[in-house]
Design a protein around this motif. Sequence first.
Motif: not given
Length: 77
Positions: A2-20
Amino acid sequence: MSIKEQVTQELDSLSEAELKEIAEYVTFLKFRARVKARPALAETQLAALYAEFADEDRKLAEEGMSDYAKGLIKEDA
């Protein structure tokens, strides 16, 4: 996946600055959705509001003019 799963997977690979940055963007999207949800005032509604308060605004402006003029005279002195 699902799109939600894809986004979650991408979020897991981001740095703290990118998450902000993502968090700020999500806040912006929510704000934009609220702004779009507000109905725009029709031109006739705006005209009615203007007419309703125009006289009061004019009176307040005229009352303030004498104080403004006195202040200008004091500045010149």
